[in-house]
Design a protein around this motif. Structure first.
Motif, short mmCIF file in Angstrom:
data_model
loop_
_atom_site.label_atom_id
_atom_site.label_comp_id
_atom_site.label_asym_id
_atom_site.label_seq_id
_atom_site.Cartn_x
_atom_site.Cartn_y
_atom_site.Cartn_z
N TYR A 16 16.02 52.35 54.34
CA TYR A 16 16.26 53.78 54.61
C TYR A 16 17.32 53.99 55.68
CZ TYR A 16 12.96 55.38 51.22
OH TYR A 16 12.36 55.65 50.01
N HIS A 60 17.92 67.00 51.87
CA HIS A 60 16.99 66.46 52.87
C HIS A 60 15.57 66.22 52.37
CE1 HIS A 60 20.28 67.60 55.51
NE2 HIS A 60 19.76 66.76 56.39
N GLY A 104 5.54 59.41 56.75
CA GLY A 104 6.63 58.99 55.86
C GLY A 104 7.57 60.16 55.65
N SER A 154 12.24 54.54 59.83
CA SER A 154 13.70 54.43 59.96
C SER A 154 14.23 55.25 61.13
CB SER A 154 14.32 54.94 58.64
OG SER A 154 15.63 55.36 58.83
N GLN A 162 16.61 57.92 59.96
CA GLN A 162 15.94 59.10 59.40
C GLN A 162 15.38 59.99 60.51
OE1 GLN A 162 13.00 57.79 56.46
NE2 GLN A 162 14.54 58.23 54.89
N GLY A 207 7.84 55.12 63.65
CA GLY A 207 6.55 54.44 63.74
C GLY A 207 6.02 54.14 62.35
N ASP A 208 4.84 53.55 62.35
CA ASP A 208 4.20 53.10 61.12
C ASP A 208 3.04 54.04 60.79
OD1 ASP A 208 2.72 51.77 59.16
OD2 ASP A 208 3.18 49.80 59.99
N GLU A 222 5.64 61.43 48.43
CA GLU A 222 6.33 60.31 47.76
C GLU A 222 6.57 59.14 48.72
OE1 GLU A 222 9.38 60.87 44.90
OE2 GLU A 222 8.43 62.63 44.03
N CYS A 223 5.53 58.63 49.31
CA CYS A 223 5.71 57.50 50.22
C CYS A 223 4.51 56.54 50.29
CB CYS A 223 6.06 58.00 51.63
SG CYS A 223 4.79 59.01 52.39
#
Ligand code: SAM
Length: 264
Positions: free
Chosen positions: A19, A32, A72, A97, A100, A122-123, A141-142
């Motif tokens: 990403y 976006h 996400g 990312s 992002q 972060g995660d 969508e992640c």
């Protein structure tokens, strides 16, 4: 034989690299909101990314003034749409990312919602908020990027207040059985988009249910993909940089919704 550096790269590092590298191209071609399907109220409705986000938020039961996570979050299109539709809501967006997160921050400034938005690198398996502190956790969508969906839904459940909801709008593998060709296409789809594994809606429902959420799912009746496919073509009618990378993504998928409520 020893593993190459790429073989040892973690899923998270690989997704962040994907990403970081592609996001400027995606923004230039598609804007976006990085979603291949947009939810519509009826079949002949115009495809609009912000309207799709608003439909999802309404389905999630979102109300103004709530504290929301966009897990996400990409480059912030859905997050900004939520904050514009709910002028007293606050939001934390999480992406692997750094590119992002920076683009999302810029968009929030442009759309005048930056005072209520925070974009964090972060995660989403370890959300940067306290237990029981949020009303909604969105995944647009992640979820196919998660190597451990059960952990993902446990984490979402951890941060939700009782009565809050997890809302997933995603690409899911069509229910098996798959032909060999379909199975190969699904794996090719995952490889192309740097996903870990696109699972089925039933698998997601099991993982969310195991996290203690009260789950309901459906396949959306009206989803448009014309905008996404159109973004892959240049003015000359040939694939642009986005299209050259991603046009070959036809896989046996469905667009599905999962709503998981944390019961009081
Ligand atoms: C297809 S994009 C969707 C972006 C955004 N939700 C949207 O609708 O525009 C997938 C997103 O998932 C994020 N992602 C994947 N794995 C993640 C993880 N473990 N933690 C946080 N974000 C993750 C990526 O960084 C990227 O922003």
């Amino acid at each position: 034989m020893s593993a190459s550096i790429d073989d040892r790269e973690s899923d998270a590092a690989r997704i962040a690299r994907f990403y970081d590298g592609w996001s400027p191209t995606f923004v230039a071609a598609a804007g976006h909101t990085f979603q291949s399907g947009l939810v519509k109220a009826q079949a002949d409705a115009h495809e609009d990314p912000d309207a799709s986000t608003r439909l999802c938020a309404a389905q999630a039961g979102m109300r103004d003034g709530e504290q929301v996570i966009d897990a996400g979050c990409g480059v912030g299109g859905p997050a900004c749409a939520l904050l514009q539709a709910y002028p007293r809501a606050t939001l934390v967006g999480v992406t692997l990312s750094p590119v992002q997160a920076a683009l999302a921050q810029q968009l929030a400034l442009k759309r005048r919602v930056a005072d209520r938005a925070q974009f964090v690198v972060g995660d989403y398996h370890a959300l940067p908020v306290d237990p029981a502190s949020c009303d909604r956790v969105f995944f647009f969508e992640c979820t196919g990027y998660s190597p451990d969906p059960a952990r993902l839904y446990r984490e979402a459940a951890r941060v939700l207040r009782p009565g809050g909801t997890v809302y997933v709008k995603d690409v899911f593998a069509k229910p098996p059985p798959w032909t060999e060709a379909e199975a190969a296409k699904l794996r090719a789809f995952d490889a192309l988009w740097a996903c870990v594994r696109t699972g089925t809606l039933d698998e997601a429902a099991s993982a969310a249910g195991a996290a203690g959420l009260e789950v309901r799912t459906r396949v959306y009746p009206h989803v448009g993909t014309a905008r996404f496919l159109g973004a892959m073509m240049g003015d000359d009618g040939r694939p642009n940089a986005f299209g050259r990378g991603f046009l070959d993504t036809l896989a046996p998928i469905v667009f599905g919704e999962l709503i998981g409520e944390k019961t009081p």
